[in-house]
Structure formats: C-alpha cells, structure tokens
Scaffold this motif. Sequence first.
Motif, mmCIF file in Angstrom:
data_model
loop_
_atom_site.group_PDB
_atom_site.id
_atom_site.type_symbol
_atom_site.label_atom_id
_atom_site.label_comp_id
_atom_site.label_asym_id
_atom_site.label_seq_id
_atom_site.Cartn_x
_atom_site.Cartn_y
_atom_site.Cartn_z
ATOM 1 N N LEU B 229 -43.991 -66.756 57.489
ATOM 2 C CA LEU B 229 -45.233 -65.988 57.521
ATOM 3 C C LEU B 229 -46.363 -66.751 56.849
ATOM 4 N N GLY B 230 -46.035 -67.557 55.853
ATOM 5 C CA GLY B 230 -47.053 -68.331 55.155
ATOM 6 C C GLY B 230 -47.731 -69.305 56.098
ATOM 7 N N VAL B 231 -46.941 -69.945 56.951
ATOM 8 C CA VAL B 231 -47.492 -70.873 57.939
ATOM 9 C C VAL B 231 -48.443 -70.130 58.872
ATOM 10 N N ALA B 233 -49.974 -67.348 58.296
ATOM 11 C CA ALA B 233 -51.147 -66.870 57.566
ATOM 12 C C ALA B 233 -52.177 -67.973 57.428
ATOM 13 N N ARG B 234 -51.694 -69.194 57.255
ATOM 14 C CA ARG B 234 -52.617 -70.282 56.961
ATOM 15 C C ARG B 234 -53.460 -70.697 58.161
ATOM 16 N N LEU B 257 -51.425 -59.198 58.641
ATOM 17 C CA LEU B 257 -50.763 -59.561 57.391
ATOM 18 C C LEU B 257 -51.205 -58.678 56.214
ATOM 19 N N ARG B 258 -52.423 -58.132 56.301
ATOM 20 C CA ARG B 258 -52.883 -57.273 55.199
ATOM 21 C C ARG B 258 -52.579 -55.816 55.457
#
Lengths: 275, 343, 298
Positions: B229-231, B233-234, B257-258
């Motif tokens: 998910l971090g990827v 999100a970026r 994501l929020r």
Amino acid sequence: MADQLLEVKDLCVHFGGGRTLLGKKKVPFEALKGIDFSIAAGEAFAIVGESGAGKSTAARCVVGLQKSTRGEITFQGAPLGFHRDRDQRRAVQMVFQDPYSSLSPRMTVGGALAELLRVNKVCGTKEAARERAGELLEMVGMPPSALDQRPRAFSGGQRQRIGIARAIALEPALLVADEPVSALDVSIQASILGLLKRLQRELGLTMLFISHDLAVVRQLCDRVAVMCDGEIIEMGPVSEVLAAPREEFTKNLLAAATDLPDLEMEPLAAPPPKP
Amino acid sequence: MSASVNGNGADPVASRSLLSVRDLRLGVGGEDSGFEPVVGATLRADRGEVVGVVGESGSGKSLTMRAIAGLLPPGVELRGGAIDVDGIDVATASKAQLRKLHGEKVGMIFQEPMTALNPTMRIGTQIAEAARAHHDVSRAEAKRRAIELLGRMGFADPENRYRLYPHELSGGMRQRVVIAIALAGEPGLLLCDEPTTALDATVTMRVLDLLVGLASEFDIGVIIVTHDLGVAARICDRIVVMYAGRMVEEGPAGEVLRRPRHPYTLALLRAVPTRDSTIQDLRAIPGSPPRPGDDLPGCPFAPRCEFAEPACLGPVEVTAVGDGRMTACRRHEVLAGMVSARG
Amino acid sequence: MTEEMISPPARVLDSDRGRIGRSIGGAVRRHVGGNVSLAIGIGIVGLMVLLAAFASVIAPYDPLKQDVANALLAPGEAGHLLGTDQLGRDVLSRLLYGARLDIFVALGSVIFPFTIGIAIGIVAGFRGGWVDSLLVGVIDVVFAFPVLVLLIALLFVLGPGILTIIVAITLVDWVAYAQLTRTSARRERNQEYILAARTGGIPVWRILLRHMLPNIIAQPVVLAFSDALLIILTITTLGFLGLGVPPPQPDWGTMISEAQPYLSTQWWLGVAPGVAIIFTGLGLSLIADSLAERLDAR
C-alpha cells in the motif's frame, strides 16, 4: 557487561577466498567486515539494512549456519563457535523468512516437531513428543488437528506459525528471526508480529530481528543496528536512531520508507457482533 | 523521443481513455469443474495516469494484467467481460492485432528483472532489438533510440553503458533496462507487475519516481500491480483494490487510503504498521484470504468482515459513491459515517 | 547456473537418456492420457515380471534340452507353440527363461547404480567442497567415454557372465544418478527447511534421508525406469555381440544373434525375442514417461 546474553566481537565473513588451481589468489567477497554488537537478556534487537548489507549473514553466524572468518561470539559468557554441542544449539533458534520453503514438504507437522523434540532429548518417548508438539501448536494458535497434516495444507500465515512453533520447541534463550513477515500477505503480517511479541513476553525470549522494514522494527524492537556494506554504521535505541538518525544512509533509508497517509476514520468502539 | 511517443496514435481529438476492462471473468479448468480466479475485475486507465492495482496473493491482480496484455498462461481462459486496449478488443483480437498489442500498445514489466533479460546479450542491443521488432527503423536509428532511452532511465554515460551485460548491473539498474525494453516499442500503456518487490527500499523509490515521470513525460498510462500500500500511496493517481478476484473499491488514491469505502480496504490499512502506530494499534484481519476454488456466495470478504450482515451473502453490486469512487460494499454508508470530523 | 556450467557434456547426455527412454511412452500418453498410460505400463512390466518369475512353472519344456530331430520347427508344430530353434530347443521356453535372466540382470543393473549413485550424489551435493569437486571430476571423466565402448572394455577385463554385466553397468551407470542427485541436493541444501533441520541439531544422515531424499528422489526414479529400458537393450546388444550371457543360458540378445542365419526362412526365431524386447521396453517407457509427466505437473 555481564548482563549481556550475546556478544559479537569483530565478526568477519569472507566468501570465495583461497587460491585458484594455478595458485592465483582470489579476491574474497567480504560479507561482514568486522561487526560488534551485544544483546541484553530479554531485549529485542534489530539489524536493518538493504539486501547484501550482510544482515542475514550475521544472523546465520549467530545460529551456527555460517562459519565466520574471524571474530568471536560469546553467549551467556561462553564462546559460541560454529560447531556446537546440543545445549548450545538448543539455546539459539531461528524463524526463517519463507514459510513456503522452511517446512519439510514431505513430513507431517507433528512428525517434524516430534523428530526435533526427540533428537534433542526434550522428550523421551514418541507419545510425550507428540503431546508436546500439540502444546506448541496451541501456543502459536494452531489447532491440534494440524499435527497430522503436511505443510501443503496450510496458508502462508499458518505455515509461519508452525515455523515459530518449531523455533520455540527447543526452549531457546535467543530467538533469531530473519525477515519473518516479509514473505507474508499484508493482512497476515500484523498477526505474526503480534504472536512474536506475545511469545517474547511470555517465554522471556531475547530476540535478534533481521528486517528491511523500519515500520516493523519500530513496532517490535528496543534497539537497532543499521548495516551497510558489511558494517554496522549506526546503533542505538530504536526511538533515537529512527527519530534522529545521524548517518546519511539511515536518513535515506527512513526517507525511502513508504508511509501511508493518515487514516481519517474513527476507530470502532467495539466491533459489532458477527451475523 | 518524447515527441515520437506522443505521435504514436495521438490523435488530438481521440479520447484520453486508454484501457477499459469490464466485468472480466477468467476461468481455470472446465466450465463446470474448474474455478474462476477472476470473477469481476473492472478497471480503466487514461493517458498520463498512474493506476495502482492493490491486492494480496490470490486477489487475481496479476492474472488480470496478463489478460490485458493478451498473455494468459495456458489453461486460463477468458469467460466473460470485455477488455479494450486503445481500440483493440483483446478477447476477439486476431493474431496480427495481438502482435500489435504486445509492445506497440502494451509494454509489460515483471517482478524479477533478471529473468526478463537475456544474460548473453548486451543491454543496449536488447533495447534496440525491441525497438526494431515493432517499428521499421534502421539499425543505427534503433541504436540511437536505445541510447536515448538508457539516458532517460537515468544511466549516466549511456553510449558506454549500452555495451554492458545484465550481470554487470545492480537489481535496480536491471529493472530500468527492463522498463527501457518495454518502452522501446513506444506503447501507450505500461503494465508493471510488482516492479519493485525484488528491489531495496531506496532503489524502489527511484524506480517508482522514474515511472511517474514517464507517465507524464511520454503521456502514457501506467498500471502498477502491488501488494504494498505504501508504494501505491506514493505514486498512484487512482487505486483499484482487488480481493478474491473481484474489484472491491476504486477511487482517487488519497481518498481511498484516507477514507476507504470498503471494509477490506479499511482492514488492510489498519493491519499495516505505520510511523506512529504501535503493535497494539495493529489489527490483523481475522481468518485467511479465500483459497482458489472456495465457494463464495455474495461478498467474498463477508466471512472476515466486522461490518457484515446476513444480506452480505446476497448478490453484490458495485455502487458509485461520488468523486469518481466505486465500492462493492453494500454497507458503504456505515464507512462514510466513520470519517472523522477533522477529515 | 553454476551446475550447468560445471559439466555440460554430462547434462546433454543425461537429458538424451531421459528422452530416449520416454519418447515411445510419450506418444502413447498423448493419445490415452497419463493415468491410463501409467496403468498400461505397470500392467506390461508386471506381466513380464510375473512370466519371468514363474518361468519354471509356465515353460512347457526345458529351455536347454536339445532335440536335433525336431530342429527348426514352425510355430505350433509338434506342441511347440513358437516352434524350435536350430538345436531343437523350445523357443517359448527359452523366451520365458530369457525374460527371467534379462529382467534379473536389468533389475540388478538399475538397483545398484541407483542406490550407489544417489548415496554419493546426495552426500557430495550436501557437503560441497572437495568431495563435490572430486565427484564432478569423476562424472566428467566417465561421461567422456562412449558408454558401450567402456562396457565392452570392462567385460573384457572382468570376463563374461551375468555378474560381470551387472558390475560393469553399475560402474558406468551410477554417475548418471549421482549427477542428477548432486544437482538436486545442491539446490535443496540451501532451502530453508534444510537449514531449519540443521539449526535444530538433526543429525546429517537423518537430514539427508528423511528431509532431503523424499524431495529429490522423483527424478532418479524416472531415470531408473527409462534406464531399465536402455539396459535391456544394452544387454541384448551385448548378447548379440557375443559378450552377453554365456551360452547355453537363454537370453533375448543371444537368441536374436543365433537366429540371424535363419531370418529369411525361420523368421520367428528372431522376431519372437524382438517382440518381447519391444513389449517390455514399451511398458518401461510408459511408466517412465507418465511418472515424469506427473512430477512435472507438480
């Protein structure tokens, strides 16, 4: 420092040295260039770094899977070499990275656990070993019915639980975990980390945790060493190192961590009952 | 380079839409005995957009990508739905059209860069060969393009790097070569299947930033399949969340994501450690993901869902919930009500 | 990667063997499916083994008993179902006793190399270091010779006889199994389940036997079946060259060899053992191929 459970001094590992057939000296690859660290009893110590930094090699030296070229490891005040007696071996156990390859594919879960218990004289009889294997599975949240099944029958998360049961079967003082959740699905990782944390508390384990994931280290560990190119470049309490890194490399590592935006959702007071 | 890519089928009047996948169903085994690893994937991508397809193993995300590229593994068949890639209907495409699809319309990047490269060929030659395979250009011209692409991928001194072999490169550099090969045919759509999973964090960031840059510079659509998910999100503009072969939620990345509108997305976000969370904050999702072939009436997430009610076992409908967002959860209003006041 | 670079000739030869041993079986399997072809293969080989085992009960005559008055009878004549040979011996009886001998020799020539090769290969692959380098050297040297020439040379040194054939084949053939097993063992020894067993203090012999072997035995088993076929062919070739089982013991190769002068007049003398060889070979090929297919599918 008498209260240190594990002390590592000037640990070096070179691969592929020696001479060729014609007597020409080969240039060895230095996986570890003399690292020092120590872990206090009951502590959770992390080594972080990128692939090839030497963190797994360090872990393998500690569990006795890798011969060191130079340096010494002291465990509970006594030297710990590559060749170990049964008690030394039992005292340091490992949780592996890939639950899909770390369980013997053709053996039942109970069979493999019982073999381990009997070979190490933890249990004298087949029956006692089987009973103990059942207890171990229970400790990691697996049903006793798993005893008679082969690894194939389980999901990644379940397999990693079995792998953890195997690692604690010999009642080690030090548990080395090499990227224990990196091969697992995101939704499973939290439960495995929680299990490790719980076992550490309940069994009074000391942990050496290898990871590339700073978020995971932040959750689980007290102190951290940052490795780069076979050397430890920064070491200290997790709260200090990750909050105020001194080294450029650590700063880059932190900057590269992919953080999610904050969830803007109220936490649930209590989950509603299931239908 | 950038001009020529833009020129590739860029009709000023043509729509920005590049890809549309509707209700894709993929099956394995016979019609009655087999199972369906993908049972309702819906997806779209526009030019200049980075779309993240997020899901865990078994969510069907990689198979969906392969279906789009017309590269389904043997034994997997298209059972329903439509895939339209820049005017080509992949399901009914002829061999000639499929050839056009590979490389010219769609470039694909896989997880492991080493297996995608020929170890015995110079990297520059491999890129030039890919360029020549799709366009009628001279050797010299292909070489010039390959050098240009290498430069664009961040290789310093591309004229000399052209002559290197894959084993002389680091993992991150290899992945850049793979990306260059995928771009050599000047495709409009770049599919990336876990492009950074085999790479280190710091390298990952650079490769991701490169992909984002390519999307805007070459005006191509980029789809990134990831479990991280971090990827997503970026770098992603939009995110599609998949679970058990279905699209469960879609929307602008920040929104999803929020303020997720599907319990699975929420549960996933709560299970991931973040900068500020402690281990007590982490909530593992109970149970395990369904296995291939499991019988799942209604919503596939219902057995693990804290919001589930009996009606969730009934038919699932995908609902539009504003701001270009879609969700497959019938209780999405409960989630909407949970959005905190400060948001 | 490294394995492939160490001994290319060995690999080539090795895959050739597998292919030759499986090719007929593969053709059949594509028509009838894996399970059926495995069943047919087991049926054929089982039948041959049974016939060989009970040769003394089934055979209507003593295979060595000569009756020159009734030499070269046609099939069916005077109670000889497959006729008689140039010395009046019953062809059917000789065929059955020949089966016993050939299958016995084939079995021995598979079991010994199989066991020895796997044992050496697994230890070398697991240990690595100089043990492994030595094995690779030996493998390369043995593979560098043409197998049949090496066999014939050994037979000359050791003198003819059933045991000699088994010993000679074992001396040549174990390297195929050793090489296959070594490669698998080198791959498996870095698998985490092996590392886990080592950390758990499991004795090495136990790790090799209980943890590693079950995961790497499949390929050698397939090789054994396709190899058995080649060995039967080799034995018959040796028999045909007069280097096989010493007369008057019946074996299929010797029978074909002796039938040579009569091929235009009493063709069945050569055809009967020929058919027996093809039949047995087909069975082995079917088993080898469908086993390999199953393992590939996994």
